[in-house]
Design a protein around this motif. Structure first.
Motif, PDB file in Angstrom:
ATOM      1  N   GLU A   1      -0.802-100.912  40.760  1.00  0.00           N
ATOM      2  CA  GLU A   1      -2.230-101.182  40.632  1.00  0.00           C
ATOM      3  C   GLU A   1      -2.975-100.048  39.937  1.00  0.00           C
ATOM      4  OE1 GLU A   1      -5.944-101.933  43.647  1.00  0.00           O
ATOM      5  OE2 GLU A   1      -3.951-102.550  44.296  1.00  0.00           O
TER       6      GLU A   1
ATOM      7  N   TYR B   1      -1.607 -97.302  38.073  1.00  0.00           N
ATOM      8  CA  TYR B   1      -1.087 -96.667  36.849  1.00  0.00           C
ATOM      9  C   TYR B   1      -0.566 -97.669  35.843  1.00  0.00           C
ATOM     10  CZ  TYR B   1      -1.793 -92.820  39.859  1.00  0.00           C
ATOM     11  OH  TYR B   1      -2.406 -91.946  40.693  1.00  0.00           O
ATOM     12  N   LEU B   2      -0.095 -98.817  36.318  1.00  0.00           N
ATOM     13  CA  LEU B   2       0.406 -99.819  35.376  1.00  0.00           C
ATOM     14  C   LEU B   2      -0.559-100.998  35.272  1.00  0.00           C
ATOM     15  CD1 LEU B   2       4.118 -99.490  36.438  1.00  0.00           C
ATOM     16  CD2 LEU B   2       3.195 -98.892  34.208  1.00  0.00           C
ATOM     17  N   PHE B   3      -1.531-101.026  36.175  1.00  0.00           N
ATOM     18  CA  PHE B   3      -2.601-102.024  36.134  1.00  0.00           C
ATOM     19  C   PHE B   3      -2.063-103.450  36.055  1.00  0.00           C
ATOM     20  CE2 PHE B   3      -3.858 -98.143  33.779  1.00  0.00           C
ATOM     21  CZ  PHE B   3      -4.583 -97.572  34.807  1.00  0.00           C
ATOM     22  N   THR B   4      -1.132-103.743  36.925  1.00  0.00           N
ATOM     23  CA  THR B   4      -0.527-105.064  36.957  1.00  0.00           C
ATOM     24  C   THR B   4      -0.052-105.348  38.378  1.00  0.00           C
ATOM     25  OG1 THR B   4       1.303-106.398  36.134  1.00  0.00           O
ATOM     26  CG2 THR B   4       1.699-104.060  36.266  1.00  0.00           C
TER      27      THR B   4
END
Lengths: 85, 501
Positions: free
Chosen positions: A15, A17-20
């Protein structure tokens, strides 16, 4: 290995750092630094997360790659610290 | 003339076994480094002409040094790229400088994407082996292939040696052009005031594509010292232990580095008696932090320094002995450098009055690559207009008071708000966006984006950040994303970024 603690750590990294929410975006043994997922500032934020959300104090001398550079490593470190507490 | 390359060759002749660079398990001697530089030069002889640009996509490593100086020794121009950038930005910079050849780490995360982005554009990516073990030099040279020995060429002081890209908007990259003379003179002066000698063992965590890191590389190798590389600062305790265990004599950091060491390690618990000096540049360090650092490292001489890429690296430094009396100052101009503080009409202002810091000397850049207009604005009659606001006290000591332009400084890296705005503007659902800096305890500034969504669209924070991650280096991803109904503007319609923070 996958348990609630591991999932919580993985989700935090996905959530923030990879925003997914795609769990295949990170392997549990991947190096967070080696894969460029976090930088040194991100590592400090992860330590803050461990301390605030997971309730485990990270001592200065515990800030080493073996404890922190990967989802499984963090999970093992936190689990060990909780047992010792 | 004497360049950094000839200084390395001289060091190799004097004492070829002396260590030049260490990285993980590898240590390259001066003889190995000089040999590898020569091999790169031979490999390039048939591929490039004098003055051709050769881009480097290589992280900090002995191989970076071999490639960088190898390009220079071939008479070509090195363009060290920021390895944290995404393929889109890298491709634009490569196209902007017209490089036809990229020396690249084949394991770089963006390697494949970059090759695709450059497909059909006449750019060759030459993959190089970056092995961090004892065999590293051999593997690197082998990956260059076999080439006939070229005729030695001599380098002209005034000719272009490298281009360093600093922040710029995506449409207008800013490539700072530095000559062989720029690099050599600044390195010699830095090595001189720090007193760098071959017995020194200096730890560098700063990236070489960034002028401060580049100056550490140049000044230590020019002086024949041993440079030890550290990949990252994620584990400050490990870093301090290295300073102790490896007998490090010099250390270079930016304010965020020292905030981390002071906040997350117990410096007093380590024996750092070998540490002769510490340097700080890359933005102003708060005065209490300067004092705390000096108190934590009482035996090391602490150099507070100032400069910018457009001045090769360094413009001023403060002698450690002057720190008490001149706390907060960036010191005096380097020998051979003239500095004036001027008002907008170009007149020198009186002592203690604030104006723009302007500099003249052998370290002032040749200009911005392919941007005569911007060069003419920044370098006028040989004087570099830094864009930094400063004043001078009655003793001639300089103090930096801020910046004239709206640049965000994250850690030590300059970030252009426009670059991030341009990326965010391409996100569907975004009608308007403004980006600004906000105070951050560790990094000095963090990035904040304020977005006005299109009617009916509901972009969320995560998708905004994911979009940034796909197109921007990690440190450029906004820490805070907010949504607003409108942006604050002046009566003439200009967005007031400072009101967003």
């Amino acid at each position: 290995m996958s348990d609630a603690l591991t999932d919580q750590i993985r989700d935090f990294i996905l959530e923030n750092y990879l925003f997914t929410s795609d769990t295949s975006a990170i392997g549990l043994d991947d190096s967070l630094l080696g894969r460029g997922i976090v930088d040194s500032t991100g590592m400090l934020e992860i330590i803050f997360f461990i301390e605030e959300q997971l309730g485990v104090k990270v001592k200065d001398e515990e800030m080493i790659p073996d404890n922190l550079d990967g989802v499984n490593k963090i999970a093992n470190f936190v689990a060990t610290k909780r047992k010792a507490a | 003339m004497s360049t950094i390359v000839t200084a390395i060759e001289d060091a190799a002749r004097r004492n070829g076994d002396a260590p030049a660079l260490s990285w993980h398990k590898a240590t390259w001697s001066y003889a190995e480094l000089a040999g590898a530089i020569n091999r790169v030069g031979d490999a390039l002889a048939t591929k490039v002409n004098a003055g051709d640009r050769v881009a480097l996509l290589l992280r900090n490593s002995p191989q970076f040094a071999a490639a960088f100086y190898g390009v220079l020794s071939a008479g070509a121009v090195a363009v060290p790229l920021n390895v944290q950038e995404r393929a889109g930005v890298l491709a634009r910079q490569i196209e902007h400088c017209g490089a036809r050849l990229v020396l690249a780490d084949a394991t770089h995360v963006e390697f494949t994407a970059l090759r695709e982005a450059l497909d059909g554009k006449g750019v060759t990516l030459l993959p190089l082996e970056l092995v961090d073990a004892a065999s590293g030099c051999e593997a690197f040279c082998a990956s260059l292939g076999e080439h006939p020995v070229r005729a030695a060429s001599s380098l002209d002081e005034g000719s272009l040696a490298c281009i360093i890209y600093t922040s710029g908007t995506t449409g207008r990259p800013k490539g700072v052009m530095l000559s062989h003379g720029n690099l050599a003179s600044n390195a010699r002066i830095i090595a001189g005031y720090l007193g760098i000698v071959p017995a020194d063992k200096v730890l560098c965590p700063l990236p070489f594509h960034f002028s401060y890191g580049m100056s550490v590389l140049n000044s230590n190798l020019a002086a024949g010292a041993h440079l030890v590389l550290e990949d990252n600062l994620a584990f400050p305790q490990v870093l301090v232990k290295r300073l102790q265990d490896e007998g490090i004599t010099g250390f270079a950091g930016v304010p965020a580095t020292f905030a981390l060491l002071l906040g997350r390690t117990q410096l007093a618990d380590f024996d750092l008696s070998g540490l002769r000096y510490v340097t700080q540049a890359g933005g102003a360090m708060p005065r209490p932090q300067i004092l705390a650092l000096r108190a934590a490292l009482p035996k090391a001489r602490l150099f507070i320094m100032y400069g910018q890429t457009e001045a090769t690296a360094r413009l001023t430094f403060l002698e450690p002995e002057d720190l008490d009396e001149k706390l907060g100052s960036v010191g005096l101009p380097l020998p051979g450098v003239d500095i004036e503080v001027r008002d907008p009409s170009g007149r020198v202002v009186p002592d203690d009055a604030v104006g723009e810091l302007c500099a003249r000397g052998p370290n002032v850049m040749m200009g911005y690559w392919d941007d005569a207009e911007l060069t003419a604005q920044v370098v006028r009659n040989g004087w570099l207009h830094t864009g930094d606001l400063a004043h001078r006290d009655g003793d001639g000591y300089l103090y930096i008071d801020g910046r004239e332009v709206e640049m965000i400084k994250v850690g030590a890296f300059r970030v252009s708000p426009q670059e991030i705005e341009e990326v965010l503007a391409t996100l569907p659902g975004v009608q308007e966006v403004a980006v600004t800096g906000m105070p951050d305890a560790l990094l000095g500034q963090a990035i904040k984006a304020v977005i006005v969504a299109r009617e009916g669209a509901t972009p969320d924070v995560m998708s905004v950040k994911a979009h940034c991650r796909a197109h921007l280096a990690q440190y450029k991803i906004p820490k805070v994303v907010e949504f607003a109904a409108e942006l604050p503007r002046t009566s003439s319609g200009k967005v007031q970024r400072y009101k967003l923070a």
